[in-house]
Motif scaffolding. Sequence first.
Motif, PDB file in Angstrom:
ATOM      1  N   ARG A 122      -9.818   4.473  -3.837  1.00  0.00           N
ATOM      2  CA  ARG A 122      -9.723   4.945  -2.456  1.00  0.00           C
ATOM      3  C   ARG A 122      -8.838   6.181  -2.370  1.00  0.00           C
ATOM      4  O   ARG A 122      -9.118   7.121  -1.608  1.00  0.00           O
ATOM      5  CB  ARG A 122      -9.162   3.827  -1.560  1.00  0.00           C
ATOM      6  CG  ARG A 122     -10.001   2.563  -1.505  1.00  0.00           C
ATOM      7  CD  ARG A 122     -11.280   2.757  -0.722  1.00  0.00           C
ATOM      8  NE  ARG A 122     -11.052   3.033   0.683  1.00  0.00           N
ATOM      9  CZ  ARG A 122     -10.875   2.081   1.607  1.00  0.00           C
ATOM     10  NH1 ARG A 122     -10.918   0.811   1.261  1.00  0.00           N
ATOM     11  NH2 ARG A 122     -10.700   2.410   2.874  1.00  0.00           N
ATOM     12  N   LEU A 123      -7.759   6.185  -3.133  1.00  0.00           N
ATOM     13  CA  LEU A 123      -6.879   7.357  -3.156  1.00  0.00           C
ATOM     14  C   LEU A 123      -7.616   8.574  -3.692  1.00  0.00           C
ATOM     15  O   LEU A 123      -7.534   9.676  -3.121  1.00  0.00           O
ATOM     16  CB  LEU A 123      -5.653   7.063  -4.013  1.00  0.00           C
ATOM     17  CG  LEU A 123      -4.610   6.131  -3.387  1.00  0.00           C
ATOM     18  CD1 LEU A 123      -3.653   5.605  -4.461  1.00  0.00           C
ATOM     19  CD2 LEU A 123      -3.826   6.843  -2.300  1.00  0.00           C
ATOM     20  N   GLU A 124      -8.350   8.388  -4.783  1.00  0.00           N
ATOM     21  CA  GLU A 124      -9.069   9.512  -5.390  1.00  0.00           C
ATOM     22  C   GLU A 124     -10.155  10.036  -4.457  1.00  0.00           C
ATOM     23  O   GLU A 124     -10.425  11.242  -4.431  1.00  0.00           O
ATOM     24  CB  GLU A 124      -9.663   9.078  -6.725  1.00  0.00           C
ATOM     25  CG  GLU A 124      -8.591   8.843  -7.801  1.00  0.00           C
ATOM     26  CD  GLU A 124      -9.174   8.364  -9.112  1.00  0.00           C
ATOM     27  OE1 GLU A 124     -10.268   7.757  -9.086  1.00  0.00           O
ATOM     28  OE2 GLU A 124      -8.528   8.584 -10.160  1.00  0.00           O
ATOM     29  N   PRO A 134       0.016   3.375  -4.678  1.00  0.00           N
ATOM     30  CA  PRO A 134      -1.016   2.405  -4.241  1.00  0.00           C
ATOM     31  C   PRO A 134      -0.431   1.084  -3.775  1.00  0.00           C
ATOM     32  O   PRO A 134      -1.021   0.401  -2.930  1.00  0.00           O
ATOM     33  CB  PRO A 134      -1.867   2.228  -5.509  1.00  0.00           C
ATOM     34  CG  PRO A 134      -0.957   2.571  -6.647  1.00  0.00           C
ATOM     35  CD  PRO A 134      -0.085   3.677  -6.117  1.00  0.00           C
ATOM     36  N   HIS A 135       0.753   0.711  -4.316  1.00  0.00           N
ATOM     37  CA  HIS A 135       1.359  -0.564  -3.943  1.00  0.00           C
ATOM     38  C   HIS A 135       1.740  -0.625  -2.463  1.00  0.00           C
ATOM     39  O   HIS A 135       1.868  -1.705  -1.894  1.00  0.00           O
ATOM     40  CB  HIS A 135       2.609  -0.814  -4.786  1.00  0.00           C
ATOM     41  CG  HIS A 135       3.671   0.231  -4.607  1.00  0.00           C
ATOM     42  ND1 HIS A 135       3.673   1.400  -5.323  1.00  0.00           N
ATOM     43  CD2 HIS A 135       4.733   0.292  -3.774  1.00  0.00           C
ATOM     44  CE1 HIS A 135       4.709   2.134  -4.952  1.00  0.00           C
ATOM     45  NE2 HIS A 135       5.365   1.482  -4.011  1.00  0.00           N
ATOM     46  N   ALA A 395       7.367  -5.173  -5.055  1.00  0.00           N
ATOM     47  CA  ALA A 395       8.681  -4.712  -5.501  1.00  0.00           C
ATOM     48  C   ALA A 395       8.635  -4.310  -6.972  1.00  0.00           C
ATOM     49  O   ALA A 395       9.222  -3.296  -7.368  1.00  0.00           O
ATOM     50  CB  ALA A 395       9.722  -5.805  -5.279  1.00  0.00           C
ATOM     51  N   ARG A 396       7.950  -5.097  -7.797  1.00  0.00           N
ATOM     52  CA  ARG A 396       7.828  -4.754  -9.216  1.00  0.00           C
ATOM     53  C   ARG A 396       7.075  -3.444  -9.387  1.00  0.00           C
ATOM     54  O   ARG A 396       7.467  -2.588 -10.192  1.00  0.00           O
ATOM     55  CB  ARG A 396       7.096  -5.871  -9.971  1.00  0.00           C
ATOM     56  CG  ARG A 396       7.921  -7.151 -10.150  1.00  0.00           C
ATOM     57  CD  ARG A 396       7.281  -8.042 -11.192  1.00  0.00           C
ATOM     58  NE  ARG A 396       5.931  -8.438 -10.820  1.00  0.00           N
ATOM     59  CZ  ARG A 396       5.637  -9.514 -10.094  1.00  0.00           C
ATOM     60  NH1 ARG A 396       6.611 -10.304  -9.660  1.00  0.00           N
ATOM     61  NH2 ARG A 396       4.381  -9.824  -9.814  1.00  0.00           N
ATOM     62  N   GLU A 397       5.990  -3.284  -8.626  1.00  0.00           N
ATOM     63  CA  GLU A 397       5.212  -2.045  -8.716  1.00  0.00           C
ATOM     64  C   GLU A 397       6.024  -0.848  -8.249  1.00  0.00           C
ATOM     65  O   GLU A 397       5.933   0.240  -8.835  1.00  0.00           O
ATOM     66  CB  GLU A 397       3.934  -2.185  -7.894  1.00  0.00           C
ATOM     67  CG  GLU A 397       2.943  -3.172  -8.472  1.00  0.00           C
ATOM     68  CD  GLU A 397       1.771  -3.424  -7.539  1.00  0.00           C
ATOM     69  OE1 GLU A 397       0.740  -3.890  -8.013  1.00  0.00           O
ATOM     70  OE2 GLU A 397       1.919  -3.133  -6.324  1.00  0.00           O
ATOM     71  N   ARG A 398       6.830  -1.054  -7.216  1.00  0.00           N
ATOM     72  CA  ARG A 398       7.666   0.029  -6.716  1.00  0.00           C
ATOM     73  C   ARG A 398       8.696   0.458  -7.755  1.00  0.00           C
ATOM     74  O   ARG A 398       8.919   1.646  -7.971  1.00  0.00           O
ATOM     75  CB  ARG A 398       8.365  -0.405  -5.419  1.00  0.00           C
ATOM     76  CG  ARG A 398       9.218   0.684  -4.783  1.00  0.00           C
ATOM     77  CD  ARG A 398       9.557   0.343  -3.343  1.00  0.00           C
ATOM     78  NE  ARG A 398      10.237  -0.928  -3.227  1.00  0.00           N
ATOM     79  CZ  ARG A 398       9.698  -2.032  -2.719  1.00  0.00           C
ATOM     80  NH1 ARG A 398       8.463  -2.025  -2.271  1.00  0.00           N
ATOM     81  NH2 ARG A 398      10.392  -3.154  -2.637  1.00  0.00           N
ATOM     82  N   ARG A 399       9.326  -0.534  -8.408  1.00  0.00           N
ATOM     83  CA  ARG A 399      10.297  -0.206  -9.460  1.00  0.00           C
ATOM     84  C   ARG A 399       9.623   0.513 -10.619  1.00  0.00           C
ATOM     85  O   ARG A 399      10.196   1.451 -11.194  1.00  0.00           O
ATOM     86  CB  ARG A 399      10.981  -1.491  -9.947  1.00  0.00           C
ATOM     87  CG  ARG A 399      11.950  -2.092  -8.941  1.00  0.00           C
ATOM     88  CD  ARG A 399      12.829  -3.143  -9.591  1.00  0.00           C
ATOM     89  NE  ARG A 399      12.065  -4.297 -10.048  1.00  0.00           N
ATOM     90  CZ  ARG A 399      11.837  -5.370  -9.307  1.00  0.00           C
ATOM     91  NH1 ARG A 399      12.299  -5.445  -8.060  1.00  0.00           N
ATOM     92  NH2 ARG A 399      11.152  -6.388  -9.792  1.00  0.00           N
TER      93      ARG A 399
END
Length: 411
Positions: A122-124, A134-135, A395-399
Amino acid sequence: MGTFPGDNVSMTNDGVRMAAIHHFFTAASWIEGAATVQLEQVARLASMQAVAAFPDLHPGKYGPVGMAARADRLYPQLIGNDIGCGMALFELDMPLRKLSLDKAIEQFRQLETIEIASLEERLEECGLPADCHPHALGSLGGGNHFCELQAVHGLIGADTHATIDRQRLYLLIHSGSRSLGALIVHDTIKHAGSLSEGLDAGDEAGSVWLTAHDSAVEWAKLNRRIIAERAAACLRADLRLVVDVPHNLVRSDAGAFVHHKGSAAVSVGALAPIAGSRATLSYIVEALPGTEFSLGGISHGAGRKYDRQAMHGRVGLNRSEREALTGNSFGGRVICDDRALLIEEAATAYKNAATVVDDLVQFGLVRPMASMKPLITYKSAGGGAEVKRKDERRARERRRDQSRERRLRHD
């Protein structure tokens, strides 16, 4: 976007250059003194040419909210962290007569747990990198952001029925660029230093910010779409975009830049939502030729009357008062499990959206099309194990993203 009749830049008594300020509100709209002080501070910025103030004007962090300002330099601080923030209106294929409000409320509580496939794709599709936060897509954020299920309260004008269907349900989404916008501002301050004199769009710092700004505007639009898709999935309905209108952004205008801070960026003939509070009517309006003289801006909502801190102690003093805050006179309900947010976003914190619209009409900026009543206003829902797991994963994806961004900057 046009200019004000008789535009001019004057000198104050203390010899400071000051751009013309044009007020598009009447005495009926209560404007806090601190907001008018901030408005004058904006007008004194170097290279500022003209400023438009709307009836939802209220104080902000770096400048007033509810204004548009034209300059030949870029002022990122006027736009703030939430670049691209705006409102999108969607029509659902679900008729009002089939709505079971109690069932819909339970379905809405799952809004943030609905999975949306292929976020990277979707971003692309929007011309953004697949790893562009994306998170965070599909997240509302806090403050005054919301996802609201609405029904038509009244149609205004004989031809409105061709655009707004009284029998349908609608979604109004208010959100922005989330962590992406905050990162852009952080990087801009880090690399450009003080922003008080603005940025030259032809210099590296200005060009970098403007490119990042444009990406954030597109990201925020996609974010609103995905939030709406989640809400529609909760209700097992399909949706159609009516209009998406940002109100925190910069638009190019004949070699200059119009900075919209809490002012809907419109064009003549376009529709725009003007949000009320969670217990009052919102409005759909059409932008008129008069907006060519308001820097292409109109109000985006009712505007705050009291700041967040001031609301504590005014409402929600006991359990019964807090319970009352979760309903409205239309039979609608508010989903907000954050007690502080429930109090800070109470309807009494906001001005009267009807007065705001009346002022815009008096200045020839808009034509009202419909009034919309809130049935379900989603702010936040928590406590479920599934929600907690999703928060932990984000949170994991953000880190992970932050770690990758630090490495890239280091390289």
